[in-house]
Structures are given as C-alpha cells and as structure tokens.
Design an enzyme around this catalytic site. Structure first.
Site, PDB file in Angstrom:
ATOM      1  N   GLU A 180      42.183  83.113  48.023  1.00  0.00           N
ATOM      2  CA  GLU A 180      42.769  84.415  48.380  1.00  0.00           C
ATOM      3  C   GLU A 180      44.021  84.204  49.209  1.00  0.00           C
ATOM      4  O   GLU A 180      44.051  83.314  50.064  1.00  0.00           O
ATOM      5  CB  GLU A 180      41.778  85.192  49.248  1.00  0.00           C
ATOM      6  CG  GLU A 180      40.706  85.914  48.482  1.00  0.00           C
ATOM      7  CD  GLU A 180      41.103  87.363  48.204  1.00  0.00           C
ATOM      8  OE1 GLU A 180      42.307  87.650  48.037  1.00  0.00           O
ATOM      9  OE2 GLU A 180      40.192  88.181  48.159  1.00  0.00           O
ATOM     10  N   ASP A 181      45.012  85.062  49.027  1.00  0.00           N
ATOM     11  CA  ASP A 181      46.176  85.025  49.904  1.00  0.00           C
ATOM     12  C   ASP A 181      45.803  85.471  51.319  1.00  0.00           C
ATOM     13  O   ASP A 181      46.095  84.800  52.291  1.00  0.00           O
ATOM     14  CB  ASP A 181      47.331  85.881  49.342  1.00  0.00           C
ATOM     15  CG  ASP A 181      46.895  87.298  48.946  1.00  0.00           C
ATOM     16  OD1 ASP A 181      45.702  87.649  49.082  1.00  0.00           O
ATOM     17  OD2 ASP A 181      47.767  88.065  48.497  1.00  0.00           O
ATOM     18  N   ASP A 200      41.851  90.975  54.722  1.00  0.00           N
ATOM     19  CA  ASP A 200      42.259  91.993  55.687  1.00  0.00           C
ATOM     20  C   ASP A 200      40.994  92.745  56.125  1.00  0.00           C
ATOM     21  O   ASP A 200      40.249  92.253  56.976  1.00  0.00           O
ATOM     22  CB  ASP A 200      43.302  92.878  54.992  1.00  0.00           C
ATOM     23  CG  ASP A 200      43.866  93.962  55.866  1.00  0.00           C
ATOM     24  OD1 ASP A 200      43.621  93.952  57.071  1.00  0.00           O
ATOM     25  OD2 ASP A 200      44.574  94.854  55.346  1.00  0.00           O
TER      26      ASP A 200
HETATM   27  P1  5GP Z   1      41.205  93.767  51.997  1.00  0.00           P
HETATM   28  O1  5GP Z   1      40.315  94.290  50.894  1.00  0.00           O
HETATM   29  O2  5GP Z   1      40.681  92.531  52.663  1.00  0.00           O
HETATM   30  O3  5GP Z   1      41.516  94.859  52.985  1.00  0.00           O
HETATM   31  O4  5GP Z   1      42.593  93.530  51.339  1.00  0.00           O
HETATM   32  C1  5GP Z   1      43.035  92.366  50.827  1.00  0.00           C
HETATM   33  C2  5GP Z   1      44.302  92.641  50.034  1.00  0.00           C
HETATM   34  O5  5GP Z   1      45.180  93.560  50.705  1.00  0.00           O
HETATM   35  C3  5GP Z   1      45.091  91.365  49.898  1.00  0.00           C
HETATM   36  O6  5GP Z   1      44.658  90.590  48.800  1.00  0.00           O
HETATM   37  C4  5GP Z   1      46.515  91.880  49.757  1.00  0.00           C
HETATM   38  O7  5GP Z   1      46.762  92.219  48.410  1.00  0.00           O
HETATM   39  C5  5GP Z   1      46.522  93.163  50.573  1.00  0.00           C
HETATM   40  N1  5GP Z   1      47.089  92.929  51.918  1.00  0.00           N
HETATM   41  C6  5GP Z   1      46.424  92.935  53.092  1.00  0.00           C
HETATM   42  N2  5GP Z   1      47.245  92.675  54.126  1.00  0.00           N
HETATM   43  C7  5GP Z   1      48.472  92.492  53.585  1.00  0.00           C
HETATM   44  C8  5GP Z   1      49.761  92.174  54.150  1.00  0.00           C
HETATM   45  O8  5GP Z   1      49.965  92.010  55.377  1.00  0.00           O
HETATM   46  N3  5GP Z   1      50.791  92.044  53.281  1.00  0.00           N
HETATM   47  C9  5GP Z   1      50.643  92.223  51.938  1.00  0.00           C
HETATM   48  N4  5GP Z   1      51.737  92.086  51.165  1.00  0.00           N
HETATM   49  N5  5GP Z   1      49.450  92.522  51.369  1.00  0.00           N
HETATM   50  C10 5GP Z   1      48.373  92.654  52.195  1.00  0.00           C
END
Ligand code: 5GP
Length: 188
Positions: free
Chosen positions: A92-93, A96
């Site tokens: 995963e990148d 969040d």
């Molecule tokens: P989660 O489901 O953990 O909230 O979200 C993960 C996804 O949200 C990541 O794979 C990414 O696509 C997006 N995301 C969360 N934080 C960032 C950020 O700071 N920058 C960008 N470009 N995408 C983010």
C-alpha cells in the site's frame, strides 16, 4: 509558511525502501511471497521495493473502486494469481483511516491464504478510525495531504520523485499546476 514542504527526499525514500526490502526478505527467507500492489498509488513504491528484496517473489496487482466520501471500497480488478496457500503481502502507498485495508484484508481472507501481512510506505497513524495491523511501514506521517512518489493530486504528480506535504489545499484547488515547479524542478 511555504505551500509545499518536502517530507522525504528521493534519497531518503530510497534508503528507507532498501531497509524495508531487507527486513521483509529476511522474514520471508525460503518462502516465495505474493506481493500484491494496490493500484495506482503503489506503483513507484512496489517497483523499488521488489528490487530491494533478495528472495524470489510474485508481483501482482489489484484495483479498488471508491464510493464517494463514504470510505467504502469495492474490487475493480482482482489479483490474477491463485492465492490459496500463499504468503501474501499487500503493498500500500498509505494507510490513513484504515478502512481500505480492513476491506482488503476481508476480501483476501476469503482466498484461504497461508498468511497475510501489509507493507505501507506511509502510515497516517493519528487518523486511524479502525484498528488494523500494518506489519511493515516506511514512515509514520501526520495528517497533512501528501503528494509525490505514487500519491496523486487529481491523478497528477504520481511521478514526482520526492514526497511532499501540501500545507494549503486551497492553493491546489485553485490551480492544480501550482505544484509542478516542485514536482519537476528540472523543467523550470
Ligand atoms: P484509508 O481507507 O486508509 O482512509 O485510505 C487510504 C487511501 O486514501 C490511500 O490508498 C490513498 O489513495 C488515499 N489517501 C490517504 N491519504 C492520502 C494523502 O495524504 N494523499 C493522497 N494523495 N492520497 C491519500
């Protein structure tokens, strides 16, 4: 306060990814893990990570559909490799809220994998709303919006070589080209 602040340089990213590659390789010695990249943000990271690893491995990808604002995700493209009995590592990148990862783990759990771990380049731990394991992480970051090294702003800038925090999102909302001189300094 500048509009964009470099959080990790190209060199710092490269050093940390090399360390992660070594650590994962030593944990998976004598196994052949399936590294599943979550498109599209994982692309630079997985390309560098797998080349920093010293065990044989399989590379595959999956892609998600996001439903606006709800945090819910569906599978747009599933991994092509059979996963039953395999040691799977999700790449995963960024993690969040953790909602994406929870859903992914649920879906992959249905494949009767031998083991399932996650490597995330970035962990926005303070923003987590669901508890989900992240076994390997590159950097713990705060809650700023990040771009570069795979992370996008409206599909752009994934190829910026460093990782940057956007200090004022209104700047990008008003002019998405505002980050270009930082992303591509050689072209200025
Ligand atoms: P989660 O489901 O953990 O909230 O979200 C993960 C996804 O949200 C990541 O794979 C990414 O696509 C997006 N995301 C969360 N934080 C960032 C950020 O700071 N920058 C960008 N470009 N995408 C983010």
């Amino acid at each position: 306060m500048p509009d964009f602040v470099e959080v990790a340089s190209e060199e710092a990213l490269s050093r940390r990814v090399a360390e992660l590659g070594e650590e994962i390789s030593s944990d998976y010695r004598n196994r052949t893990p399936v590294m599943i990249g979550v498109l599209n943000g994982c692309v630079p990271f997985i390309a560098d990570l797998v080349r920093a690893m010293s065990v044989d491995l399989v590379v595959d990808f999956l892609s998600l559909t996001r439903f606006d604002g709800s945090g819910r995700v569906g599978m747009a493209l599933d991994a092509g490799v059979p996963l039953a009995g395999r040691d799977v590592i999700l790449v995963e990148d960024i993690v969040d809220t953790g909602l994406t990862l929870v859903t992914l783990r649920k879906i992959l759990g249905l494949h009767e994998v031998a083991s399932l771990t996650t490597v995330a380049l970035l962990d926005k731990a303070p923003r987590r709303i669901v508890d989900v394991p992240v076994e390997y992480r590159g950097f713990e970051v705060g809650d700023e919006f990040l771009i570069g090294y795979g992370l996008d702003w409206e599909h752009s800038y994934r190829n910026a070589r460093g990782l940057w925090a956007v200090m004022d999102l209104a700047v990008l909302q008003a002019d998405s080209a505002a980050f270009a001189p930082f992303a591509y300094p050689a072209s200025v």
